[in-house]
Motif scaffolding. Sequence first.
Motif, short mmCIF file in Angstrom:
data_model
loop_
_atom_site.label_atom_id
_atom_site.label_comp_id
_atom_site.label_asym_id
_atom_site.label_seq_id
_atom_site.Cartn_x
_atom_site.Cartn_y
_atom_site.Cartn_z
N SER A 121 10.24 1.79 -3.74
CA SER A 121 8.67 2.24 -2.63
C SER A 121 7.41 1.72 -3.73
O SER A 121 6.84 2.66 -2.84
CB SER A 121 9.60 3.66 -2.91
OG SER A 121 10.84 3.07 -2.57
N GLY A 122 7.17 1.85 -4.98
CA GLY A 122 5.50 2.00 -5.61
C GLY A 122 5.28 3.55 -4.82
O GLY A 122 5.49 4.38 -5.11
N ALA A 123 4.27 2.97 -4.32
CA ALA A 123 3.34 3.74 -4.03
C ALA A 123 2.91 4.06 -2.13
O ALA A 123 2.05 4.74 -1.87
CB ALA A 123 1.68 3.23 -4.21
N MET A 124 4.18 4.01 -1.77
CA MET A 124 4.41 4.14 -0.32
C MET A 124 4.26 5.70 0.34
O MET A 124 3.86 6.33 1.63
CB MET A 124 5.95 4.01 -0.13
CG MET A 124 6.93 4.32 1.28
SD MET A 124 8.51 3.83 1.81
CE MET A 124 8.86 2.58 1.09
N ILE A 125 4.16 6.49 -0.64
CA ILE A 125 4.30 7.86 -0.42
C ILE A 125 3.02 8.65 -0.32
O ILE A 125 2.71 9.56 0.59
CB ILE A 125 4.98 8.52 -1.57
CG1 ILE A 125 5.59 9.87 -0.81
CG2 ILE A 125 3.64 8.59 -2.72
CD1 ILE A 125 6.65 10.46 -0.02
N LEU A 126 1.77 7.66 -0.98
CA LEU A 126 0.63 7.95 -0.73
C LEU A 126 0.56 7.80 0.44
O LEU A 126 -0.29 8.10 1.52
CB LEU A 126 0.01 7.39 -1.15
CG LEU A 126 0.07 7.04 -3.21
CD1 LEU A 126 -1.07 5.66 -3.78
CD2 LEU A 126 -0.83 8.55 -3.55
N GLU A 127 1.33 7.26 1.78
CA GLU A 127 0.92 7.12 3.16
C GLU A 127 1.14 7.69 3.92
O GLU A 127 0.71 8.42 5.05
CB GLU A 127 1.08 5.60 3.61
CG GLU A 127 0.75 4.33 3.56
CD GLU A 127 1.52 3.19 3.87
OE1 GLU A 127 1.05 3.25 4.82
OE2 GLU A 127 2.28 3.14 3.67
N TYR A 128 2.55 8.73 3.62
CA TYR A 128 3.19 9.97 4.12
C TYR A 128 2.01 11.18 4.00
O TYR A 128 1.63 12.41 4.62
CB TYR A 128 4.09 10.23 3.58
CG TYR A 128 5.44 9.33 3.98
CD1 TYR A 128 6.23 9.77 4.78
CD2 TYR A 128 5.61 8.74 3.56
CE1 TYR A 128 7.70 8.87 5.63
CE2 TYR A 128 6.66 7.07 3.95
CZ TYR A 128 7.73 7.77 5.03
OH TYR A 128 8.46 6.94 5.26
N VAL A 129 1.63 11.17 2.70
CA VAL A 129 0.43 12.80 2.11
C VAL A 129 -0.82 11.89 2.83
O VAL A 129 -1.36 13.02 3.33
CB VAL A 129 0.14 12.32 0.79
CG1 VAL A 129 -0.50 13.38 0.40
CG2 VAL A 129 1.58 12.50 -0.19
N ALA A 130 -0.88 11.07 3.31
CA ALA A 130 -2.63 10.56 3.80
C ALA A 130 -2.32 11.45 5.36
O ALA A 130 -3.23 12.06 5.44
CB ALA A 130 -3.35 9.52 3.79
N GLN A 131 -1.47 11.09 6.01
CA GLN A 131 -0.77 11.59 7.62
C GLN A 131 -1.26 13.01 7.25
O GLN A 131 -1.42 12.63 8.49
CB GLN A 131 -0.22 10.29 7.84
CG GLN A 131 -0.81 8.96 7.95
CD GLN A 131 -1.49 8.00 8.54
OE1 GLN A 131 -2.22 9.41 9.34
NE2 GLN A 131 -1.85 7.40 8.44
N ASP A 132 -0.21 13.57 6.38
CA ASP A 132 -0.30 14.70 6.71
C ASP A 132 -1.52 15.84 6.57
O ASP A 132 -1.61 16.68 7.14
CB ASP A 132 0.74 15.34 5.60
CG ASP A 132 0.75 16.75 5.56
OD1 ASP A 132 0.43 17.20 6.96
OD2 ASP A 132 1.62 17.43 4.51
N ALA A 133 -2.42 15.25 5.36
CA ALA A 133 -3.59 15.66 5.46
C ALA A 133 -4.71 15.22 6.57
O ALA A 133 -5.94 15.91 7.50
CB ALA A 133 -4.57 15.28 4.14
N LEU A 134 -4.30 13.94 7.17
CA LEU A 134 -5.11 13.49 8.36
C LEU A 134 -4.79 14.48 9.26
O LEU A 134 -5.43 14.70 10.25
CB LEU A 134 -5.06 12.15 8.39
CG LEU A 134 -5.80 11.56 9.55
CD1 LEU A 134 -7.13 11.89 9.89
CD2 LEU A 134 -5.10 9.85 9.58
N ALA A 135 -3.37 14.71 9.73
CA ALA A 135 -2.87 15.72 10.76
C ALA A 135 -3.46 16.85 10.35
O ALA A 135 -4.91 17.45 11.77
CB ALA A 135 -1.77 15.55 10.52
#
Length: 439
Positions: A343-357
């Motif tokens: 998975s590498g850095a996959m989770i960063l997208e979830y974190v970023a999209q949460d903050a963006l919301a």
Amino acid sequence: MLLDGATLTCAQVAAGGPVSIGSLDRAGAAWRTAQSLAGPVYGQSTGVGANKDTAVEQGGLDLLRSHAGGAGPLVSEARARAMLVVRLNQLLAGGSGVNPALLPVLAEAVNGGFTPPVRTYGAIGTGDLTALATTALCLLGEREWRGPGGASGPGPRFALSSGDALPFISCGAATLADAALAVHGLRTLMESAVTVAARSFTAVGASAEPLAPAVHEARPHRGQAEVAVRLRGMLTAEEAVRVQDPYGYRAFAQVHGAAMDGLERAERVVEVDLNAATENPLFHGELAWHNGNFHAAPVALALDALRAALVPTAQLSAARLATLMEPAYTGLLPFLAGSQGRSGAMILEYVAQDALAELRLLSAPAAGGTAVISRGTEDHASFATQAARAALRCLEPLEIVLACELVAARRALSQRGSAGEPDRPLDADLDEARRELSG
């Protein structure tokens, strides 16, 4: 820093002190005018709000007690201290009618680390009455200050007279303090965002052609041009990998530049009011001028525009983060993983999209609301208080979005020509990136 009623900046408000004060001449002139007037003066010889036509004798201290009624949690010491700095500077600008002997006492409070216990809720952008009334009761000794470290106790005292009451509280110092803190913090993040974008440009081999002078001379928006110049200076000249890159790269200067233009405008508007006499009535010359300078519509509108502008620039950060997950752009494994299928850095997208919301929710305009209160005599409100509060809340999610991009870009750059990293938690990386971004 020296407070003179004319040159206070958002950055200085954020610094918080210590402070020294300049000439008291303008404050003294307004006070003498207020003392000399015999006719009806709002809040001096009359009640306030719907009671404006009712004669009142020596009602100022009761006004303070009745208006110190905020709700919710206490604001931070930093925000309360910033409010004191702003109000002190406004009083130095003149026009309030407050006894000028109060001003050195306010400076003593700032320099001694004393702040009033100001509640979060109680203003709608037409004056921070609850916050300033609470401060006044601290000066009178009827409420305890928060001392250095947050402990409650006695602090600087001043015997406010009845005539000082409305002149002291009739202002938007708390709202302006929040606005100044937000603008200063957002400037730091927005400038850091260019550095983060430069790392992503390098990591994916994005073309610098969209940053060329000819492009921005053809469409001369100031922010766009300045962002392009700065980013171009951070990149090394390399042959472009693609004819055209995604918008996160190709339109970065246009989108981020527009946000920087919004930031510049908000800063100008806030700094005008930091050094303005927003008093009602305004004691100037030989008269009391009843007016609407307390209405914070310019601040609300500027902050609404700024918060809206943050969303597209954060969206492009998230878009660049997505390209950093793609082998087609990085030449590395998917998600910058250490081996296939990880998975590498996959989770960063979830974190970023949460903050963006969260950032999108905070972009809703405040100035579109209104209120009719005090038996209909106060029939409009700017809600600049809510606009400033929301702007402060934007700092965290914007910082998180940019931190996600920064962590991914660093990871991509570090993996060039070397073995990938094994999967591991990235929260410490994000914490470090956030500290770097916030300066």
